[in-house]
Design a protein around this motif. Structure first.
Motif, mmCIF file in Angstrom:
data_model
loop_
_atom_site.group_PDB
_atom_site.id
_atom_site.type_symbol
_atom_site.label_atom_id
_atom_site.label_comp_id
_atom_site.label_asym_id
_atom_site.label_seq_id
_atom_site.Cartn_x
_atom_site.Cartn_y
_atom_site.Cartn_z
ATOM 1 N N UNK A 159 0.829 -1.211 0.000
ATOM 2 C CA UNK A 159 0.000 0.000 0.000
ATOM 3 C C UNK A 159 0.862 1.260 0.000
ATOM 4 N N UNK A 160 1.985 1.192 0.716
ATOM 5 C CA UNK A 160 2.850 2.372 0.822
ATOM 6 C C UNK A 160 3.502 2.737 -0.507
ATOM 7 N N UNK A 161 3.533 1.776 -1.430
ATOM 8 C CA UNK A 161 4.152 2.030 -2.734
ATOM 9 C C UNK A 161 3.151 2.581 -3.753
ATOM 10 N N UNK A 162 1.872 2.652 -3.382
ATOM 11 C CA UNK A 162 0.829 3.110 -4.300
ATOM 12 C C UNK A 162 0.486 4.571 -4.051
ATOM 13 N N UNK A 163 -0.165 5.190 -5.021
ATOM 14 C CA UNK A 163 -0.702 6.532 -4.807
ATOM 15 C C UNK A 163 -1.854 6.431 -3.813
ATOM 16 N N UNK A 164 -2.268 7.557 -3.245
ATOM 17 C CA UNK A 164 -3.365 7.551 -2.266
ATOM 18 C C UNK A 164 -4.631 6.957 -2.883
ATOM 19 N N UNK A 165 -4.904 7.296 -4.129
ATOM 20 C CA UNK A 165 -6.120 6.805 -4.790
ATOM 21 C C UNK A 165 -6.041 5.288 -5.008
ATOM 22 N N UNK A 180 -10.454 -4.972 -0.358
ATOM 23 C CA UNK A 180 -10.185 -5.927 0.721
ATOM 24 C C UNK A 180 -11.114 -5.737 1.915
ATOM 25 N N UNK A 181 -11.945 -4.709 1.878
ATOM 26 C CA UNK A 181 -12.831 -4.440 3.007
ATOM 27 C C UNK A 181 -12.100 -3.884 4.213
ATOM 28 N N UNK A 182 -10.989 -3.182 3.967
ATOM 29 C CA UNK A 182 -10.179 -2.592 5.047
ATOM 30 C C UNK A 182 -10.592 -1.132 5.228
ATOM 31 N N UNK A 183 -10.981 -0.756 6.440
ATOM 32 C CA UNK A 183 -11.500 0.594 6.700
ATOM 33 C C UNK A 183 -10.390 1.599 6.994
ATOM 34 N N UNK A 184 -9.336 1.166 7.685
ATOM 35 C CA UNK A 184 -8.252 2.078 8.056
ATOM 36 C C UNK A 184 -6.921 1.367 7.881
ATOM 37 N N UNK A 185 -5.945 2.094 7.394
ATOM 38 C CA UNK A 185 -4.617 1.507 7.255
ATOM 39 C C UNK A 185 -4.058 1.187 8.634
ATOM 40 N N UNK A 186 -3.470 0.014 8.750
ATOM 41 C CA UNK A 186 -2.890 -0.392 10.035
ATOM 42 C C UNK A 186 -1.766 0.551 10.443
ATOM 43 N N UNK A 187 -1.059 1.097 9.461
ATOM 44 C CA UNK A 187 0.025 2.029 9.769
ATOM 45 C C UNK A 187 -0.503 3.243 10.520
#
Length: 372
Positions: free
Chosen positions: A253-259, A268-275
């Protein structure tokens, strides 16, 4: 203020991959122990939606978010306290951090070796190995301090106040030594917290969070809730202290743009980044709040420990502001958001003039008046 959180764990648990994701940097993360030999340090922004909104209100040229420094500390092994692996070096690096992030492996992968007993996945056993090494090092430190305190007591015969303080510390050190000898890190932490007596910093008494590194497929729709290793950690430490993450997914995820990252999270059904959760909880666990200085030039978010006065907060900005402090004009972010501008806040009487003993609240916006 400088805030440091250290990533600690046995080799091959995903620390370096997580560190790469936290900092969007690139350090080695190969599959072998001691890949990370020197501690790697990087500064990460604290996620705070208020900063962007303040920039819109003030039309500021730039923003300076609050920051947390993360330190990737090379993998510990059993026997580190006696110098096994690169033990003494690693333990000295842990001593400098404010918060320990225990990265524990909760995923199975036959292609990645595990350094635990019999190569079995056992996050609680891994945690116990690390804590045991920290306590062994603390025993050594406490013994040295006891010897020094005893000498200082003998030298303070004609200094009753100093002698009384040293004797109080001597008693606390004796209690800490017994708890360390019994292998009870929770008791050590309680003694240090409740005594209020200043003594040496102890590794096993530091604030900590648990990072449960789960399999990448277990993030989807909270499947990790059925992960037996994650559940064991929650049973031991509680949900507030355990943060489930997939270091591999977070790095991707960190290697992708925000969009692109948001699109992948939605899939993936993920609401908030774990970071973001790690950074936010690190900030909260250290008892920090944020105040702001605002203007057309910049919005600056300042971390400060809860309970600090506005004069002490001024010192975080610049020592001259604390030294020559006269007063501060103070208002809160929520009021500014409601009324839209400082001029409107003045009209409705929401801007206060506070003296040096005012206790700063989270979200306060401060204009310091001073004279040096």
């Amino acid at each position: 203020m400088s805030i440091q959180a250290g990533l600690v764990g046995l080799p091959n648990v995903g620390k370096s991959t997580l560190f790469n994701a936290l900092t969007k940097s690139s350090i080695p993360a190969e599959n072998y122990p001691f890949c990370t030999i020197d501690p790697h340090v990087a500064i990460t922004e604290v996620p705070d939606q208020r900063v962007g909104k303040l920039q819109q209100i003030y039309g500021s040229q730039k923003i300076i978010p609050a920051q947390v420094t993360f330190v990737d500390i090379a993998g510990l092994v059993k026997g580190a306290a006696s110098g096994e692996g690169l033990g003494n070096q690693f333990l000295s690096h842990i001593r400098t951090v404010d918060l320990i992030l225990h990265v524990l492996r909760c995923f199975e992968d036959p292609n990645i070796t595990h350094s635990g007993p019999d190569d079995e996945i056992d996050p609680i056993g891994d945690y116990d190995i690390i804590i045991s090494e920290l306590m062994l090092k603390d025993l050594e430190s406490v013994t040295k301090r006891q010897e020094k305190v005893q000498k200082l007591i003998k030298a303070s015969q004609n200094k009753p106040k100093e002698r009384a303080e040293l004797e109080a510390e001597q008693k606390i050190l004796a209690n800490i030594y017994r708890a360390l000898d019994e292998g009870d890190s929770q008791k050590v932490r309680a003694i240090v917290t409740e005594s209020g007596i200043k003594t040496i910093s102890l590794l096993c008494a530091k604030n900590f969070l648990i990072i449960a590194n789960i399999g990448e497929h277990e993030l989807e729709d909270d499947a990790y809730l059925n992960n037996k290793y994650y559940q064991a950690l929650v049973d031991k430490f509680g949900t507030e202290r355990v943060i489930p993450i997939s270091a591999k997914i977070e790095y991707e995820l960190s290697q992708l743009s925000d969009e692109e990252a948001q699109e992948m999270m939605n899939m993936m059904g993920v609401r908030e980044r774990s970071l973001d959760t790690i950074i936010r909880k690190s900030y909260e666990n250290l008892g920090l709040i944020t105040f702001f200085t605002c203007g057309p030039k910049e919005i600056h978010a300042w971390p400060i420990t809860k309970g600090k006065t506005v004069r002490q907060a001024a010192g975080e900005i610049h020592s001259d502001l604390e030294r020559g402090f006269i007063c501060a004009e103070v208002f809160n972010y929520q009021d500014l958001l409601e009324f839209g501008s400082e001029s409107k806040l003045k009209e409705v009487g929401k801007i206060r003039r506070e003296g040096q003993d005012y206790i700063v609240q989270d979200g306060d916006i401060i204009h310091v008046r001073f004279n040096v």
